[in-house]
Design a protein around this motif. Structure first.
Motif, PDB file in Angstrom:
ATOM      1  N   LEU A  21       0.836  -1.205   0.000  1.00 51.34           N
ATOM      2  CA  LEU A  21       0.000   0.000   0.000  1.00 51.34           C
ATOM      3  C   LEU A  21       0.867   1.249   0.000  1.00 51.34           C
ATOM      4  O   LEU A  21       0.582   2.219  -0.703  1.00 51.34           O
ATOM      5  CB  LEU A  21      -0.913   0.000   1.232  1.00 51.34           C
ATOM      6  CG  LEU A  21      -2.063  -1.007   1.204  1.00 51.34           C
ATOM      7  CD1 LEU A  21      -2.834  -0.959   2.508  1.00 51.34           C
ATOM      8  CD2 LEU A  21      -2.987  -0.682   0.026  1.00 51.34           C
ATOM      9  N   ALA A  22       1.951   1.211   0.816  1.00 54.10           N
ATOM     10  CA  ALA A  22       2.821   2.381   0.924  1.00 54.10           C
ATOM     11  C   ALA A  22       3.445   2.701  -0.424  1.00 54.10           C
ATOM     12  O   ALA A  22       3.520   3.862  -0.829  1.00 54.10           O
ATOM     13  CB  ALA A  22       3.910   2.127   1.967  1.00 54.10           C
ATOM     14  N   PHE A  23       3.866   1.670  -1.121  1.00 54.90           N
ATOM     15  CA  PHE A  23       4.506   1.920  -2.415  1.00 54.90           C
ATOM     16  C   PHE A  23       3.488   2.440  -3.421  1.00 54.90           C
ATOM     17  O   PHE A  23       3.807   3.344  -4.217  1.00 54.90           O
ATOM     18  CB  PHE A  23       5.230   0.679  -2.909  1.00 54.90           C
ATOM     19  CG  PHE A  23       6.460   0.373  -2.091  1.00 54.90           C
ATOM     20  CD1 PHE A  23       7.389   1.384  -1.835  1.00 54.90           C
ATOM     21  CD2 PHE A  23       6.689  -0.887  -1.546  1.00 54.90           C
ATOM     22  CE1 PHE A  23       8.510   1.132  -1.052  1.00 54.90           C
ATOM     23  CE2 PHE A  23       7.800  -1.135  -0.763  1.00 54.90           C
ATOM     24  CZ  PHE A  23       8.714  -0.127  -0.512  1.00 54.90           C
ATOM     25  N   ALA A  24       2.281   1.926  -3.360  1.00 53.67           N
ATOM     26  CA  ALA A  24       1.249   2.431  -4.273  1.00 53.67           C
ATOM     27  C   ALA A  24       0.967   3.902  -3.972  1.00 53.67           C
ATOM     28  O   ALA A  24       0.912   4.750  -4.876  1.00 53.67           O
ATOM     29  CB  ALA A  24      -0.021   1.602  -4.124  1.00 53.67           C
ATOM     30  N   TYR A  25       0.836   4.223  -2.660  1.00 56.34           N
ATOM     31  CA  TYR A  25       0.568   5.603  -2.266  1.00 56.34           C
ATOM     32  C   TYR A  25       1.747   6.500  -2.649  1.00 56.34           C
ATOM     33  O   TYR A  25       1.573   7.638  -3.108  1.00 56.34           O
ATOM     34  CB  TYR A  25       0.317   5.638  -0.758  1.00 56.34           C
ATOM     35  CG  TYR A  25      -0.147   6.969  -0.232  1.00 56.34           C
ATOM     36  CD1 TYR A  25      -1.202   7.635  -0.845  1.00 56.34           C
ATOM     37  CD2 TYR A  25       0.450   7.549   0.884  1.00 56.34           C
ATOM     38  CE1 TYR A  25      -1.634   8.869  -0.380  1.00 56.34           C
ATOM     39  CE2 TYR A  25       0.021   8.764   1.369  1.00 56.34           C
ATOM     40  CZ  TYR A  25      -1.020   9.432   0.738  1.00 56.34           C
ATOM     41  OH  TYR A  25      -1.445  10.640   1.226  1.00 56.34           O
ATOM     42  N   ALA A  26       2.970   5.980  -2.480  1.00 53.23           N
ATOM     43  CA  ALA A  26       4.167   6.735  -2.841  1.00 53.23           C
ATOM     44  C   ALA A  26       4.142   7.076  -4.323  1.00 53.23           C
ATOM     45  O   ALA A  26       4.384   8.229  -4.716  1.00 53.23           O
ATOM     46  CB  ALA A  26       5.418   5.924  -2.497  1.00 53.23           C
ATOM     47  N   ALA A  27       3.805   6.092  -5.120  1.00 55.67           N
ATOM     48  CA  ALA A  27       3.755   6.330  -6.566  1.00 55.67           C
ATOM     49  C   ALA A  27       2.732   7.417  -6.868  1.00 55.67           C
ATOM     50  O   ALA A  27       3.004   8.359  -7.633  1.00 55.67           O
ATOM     51  CB  ALA A  27       3.398   5.033  -7.283  1.00 55.67           C
ATOM     52  N   ALA A  78       5.113  15.201   0.816  1.00 59.33           N
ATOM     53  CA  ALA A  78       5.181  13.989   0.006  1.00 59.33           C
ATOM     54  C   ALA A  78       6.390  13.145   0.386  1.00 59.33           C
ATOM     55  O   ALA A  78       6.267  11.946   0.659  1.00 59.33           O
ATOM     56  CB  ALA A  78       5.221  14.353  -1.464  1.00 59.33           C
ATOM     57  N   SER A  79       7.542  13.766   0.496  1.00 55.13           N
ATOM     58  CA  SER A  79       8.746  12.962   0.749  1.00 55.13           C
ATOM     59  C   SER A  79       8.696  12.334   2.141  1.00 55.13           C
ATOM     60  O   SER A  79       9.033  11.164   2.327  1.00 55.13           O
ATOM     61  CB  SER A  79       9.992  13.827   0.580  1.00 55.13           C
ATOM     62  OG  SER A  79       9.827  15.031   1.297  1.00 55.13           O
ATOM     63  N   ILE A  80       8.207  13.100   3.135  1.00 54.16           N
ATOM     64  CA  ILE A  80       8.153  12.539   4.500  1.00 54.16           C
ATOM     65  C   ILE A  80       7.160  11.381   4.550  1.00 54.16           C
ATOM     66  O   ILE A  80       7.441  10.300   5.085  1.00 54.16           O
ATOM     67  CB  ILE A  80       7.755  13.623   5.517  1.00 54.16           C
ATOM     68  CG1 ILE A  80       8.931  14.570   5.708  1.00 54.16           C
ATOM     69  CG2 ILE A  80       7.382  13.000   6.859  1.00 54.16           C
ATOM     70  CD1 ILE A  80       8.663  15.683   6.676  1.00 54.16           C
ATOM     71  N   MET A  81       5.987  11.592   3.979  1.00 57.69           N
ATOM     72  CA  MET A  81       4.949  10.563   3.994  1.00 57.69           C
ATOM     73  C   MET A  81       5.465   9.279   3.350  1.00 57.69           C
ATOM     74  O   MET A  81       5.302   8.173   3.878  1.00 57.69           O
ATOM     75  CB  MET A  81       3.764  11.102   3.184  1.00 57.69           C
ATOM     76  CG  MET A  81       2.403  10.851   3.758  1.00 57.69           C
ATOM     77  SD  MET A  81       2.347  10.786   5.521  1.00 57.69           S
ATOM     78  CE  MET A  81       1.078   9.560   5.649  1.00 57.69           C
ATOM     79  N   LEU A 121       5.930   5.758   5.420  1.00 64.71           N
ATOM     80  CA  LEU A 121       5.135   4.581   5.051  1.00 64.71           C
ATOM     81  C   LEU A 121       6.027   3.449   4.560  1.00 64.71           C
ATOM     82  O   LEU A 121       5.860   2.290   4.950  1.00 64.71           O
ATOM     83  CB  LEU A 121       4.122   4.944   3.962  1.00 64.71           C
ATOM     84  CG  LEU A 121       2.969   5.812   4.437  1.00 64.71           C
ATOM     85  CD1 LEU A 121       2.092   6.207   3.254  1.00 64.71           C
ATOM     86  CD2 LEU A 121       2.145   5.048   5.459  1.00 64.71           C
ATOM     87  N   ALA A 122       6.957   3.778   3.701  1.00 67.09           N
ATOM     88  CA  ALA A 122       7.777   2.721   3.123  1.00 67.09           C
ATOM     89  C   ALA A 122       8.630   2.060   4.209  1.00 67.09           C
ATOM     90  O   ALA A 122       8.716   0.835   4.299  1.00 67.09           O
ATOM     91  CB  ALA A 122       8.658   3.288   2.019  1.00 67.09           C
TER      92      ALA A 122
END
Ligand code: UDP
Ligand code: MG
Length: 325
Positions: free
Chosen positions: A246-252, A269-272, A276-277
């Motif tokens: 999920l984290a990687f999907a949200y990161a993308a 964006a970068s902190i989130m 998450l990752a």
């Protein structure tokens, strides 16, 4: 050699012992009558480091009665250990662990022996009515068994306590299990064999008070779960894997959005993405450690890989010499 070994762990039960023997003797005699005229029973008391007169009472009984024996432990080791000591020292063709407080009604032994003579090697006694136990005990036990059975790879029947009949073959397997964190109900189920079940109604305590404190029950529950399962360790692989995905999907998504619409809160964006990752990866790695630790736990238990119920073999092939003769 006795036919039946009745194994009774006792801890500060000075008032309950003779009540127990008086109630058990007639039932056991009836059970022995089913087996045959030569059948005998032994009563093996295990004094689990009592601080009242329990130890003296069982020692005197053992001296006066040829069918009573007693073991005494050097301190209070807890019911699971006391029961293990009794099972190790029992001599009978079948072993029946039973509580001294008459909550396990001795009359059930007759049904157990009948099922044993019918071919069962383990006869479980299932409590159909536990209204003599407090609602808290019933509710917590029910929750515990549901959780345990969801996690465990072999079923551990609910409402079956230590009170059951174990055939000699089953007892010999139990004796081989050297694990320290003992949860007898789990071991009795793990061994398998031909199992029968008899039902009974749980009675109220005959004398004395319960020897289980909440703390002891809690550690028994933890022992039960950790000794029978590795699932709680491994679950983090799945949780971590899911969160990481999920984290990687949200990161993308955040990366694309930042590229397209620009930055609204600087650094968000970068902190989130980093939080998450890393969180997902942390859980995932914990899960991987759990996978290994679960296997280490299983190795440490040193249970045998399998239990043989018996062996059937063809006659050895005739040798050339025998054919010539
Ligand atoms: N017992 C024991 N050692 C302990 C606690 C209990 O040997 O540390 C014995 C106790 O004497 C009794 C049996 O285990 O024969 C069951 O205990 P109890 O009736 O107190 O448990 P409950 O029925 O409340 O679960
Ligand atoms: Mg009891």
């Amino acid at each position: 050699m006795p036919t039946l070994s009745i194994v009774i762990p006792v801890y500060n039960e000075q008032d309950a012992i003779s009540l127990f023997l008086d109630a058990a003797r007639p039932a056991v005699a009836q059970a022995l009558a089913l087996v045959g005229p030569d059948a005998r029973a032994e009563y093996l008391f295990v004094d689990d480091g009592s601080s009242d007169r329990t130890g003296d009472i069982v020692a005197i009984l053992a001296r006066l009665n040829p069918d009573v024996r007693c073991l005494s432990l050097s301190r209070n080791f807890g019911k699971e250990a006391a029961l293990a000591a009794g099972i190790d020292h029992a001599l009978g063709d079948a072993v029946i662990p039973i509580d001294v407080d008459l909550q396990d009604p001795p009359a059930v032994i007759i049904d157990m022996v009948r099922a044993w003579l019918g071919g069962a090697q383990v006869v479980n006694a299932r409590r159909t009515d536990r209204s003599s136990d407090s609602w808290f005990k019933r509710w917590s036990a029910h929750g515990f068994y549901r959780l345990l059975n969801r996690l465990s790879d072999y079923p551990i029947p609910e409402n079956v306590g230590d009170f059951r009949l174990l055939d000699r073959q089953a007892v010999d397997v139990i004796k081989q299990l050297g694990e320290q964190a003992r949860f007898n109900k789990g071991l009795f189920s793990w061994i398998g064999f031909r199992v029968a079940t008899v039902d009974y109604v749980r009675a109220a305590r005959g004398a004395g008070t319960t020897k289980w404190r909440l703390g002891k029950l809690w550690s028994l529950a933890i022992d039960g779960i950790t000794a029978s399962t590795t699932m709680p360790l491994r679950i983090w692989s799945y949780v971590g894997g899911g969160i990481a995905l999920l984290a990687f999907a949200y990161a993308a998504f955040l990366i694309v959005r930042t590229l397209v619409t620009g930055v609204d809160v600087p650094g968000y964006a970068s902190i989130m993405v980093a939080v998450l990752a890393l969180g997902g990866l942390n859980l995932l790695s914990l899960g991987i450690i759990g996978e290994y630790l679960g296997r280490v736990a299983r190795e440490v238990r040193q249970r045998p890989l399998y239990v043989l119920a018996g062996k059937t073999e063809a006659q050895p092939a005739p040798t050339v010499e025998r054919l010539r003769a």
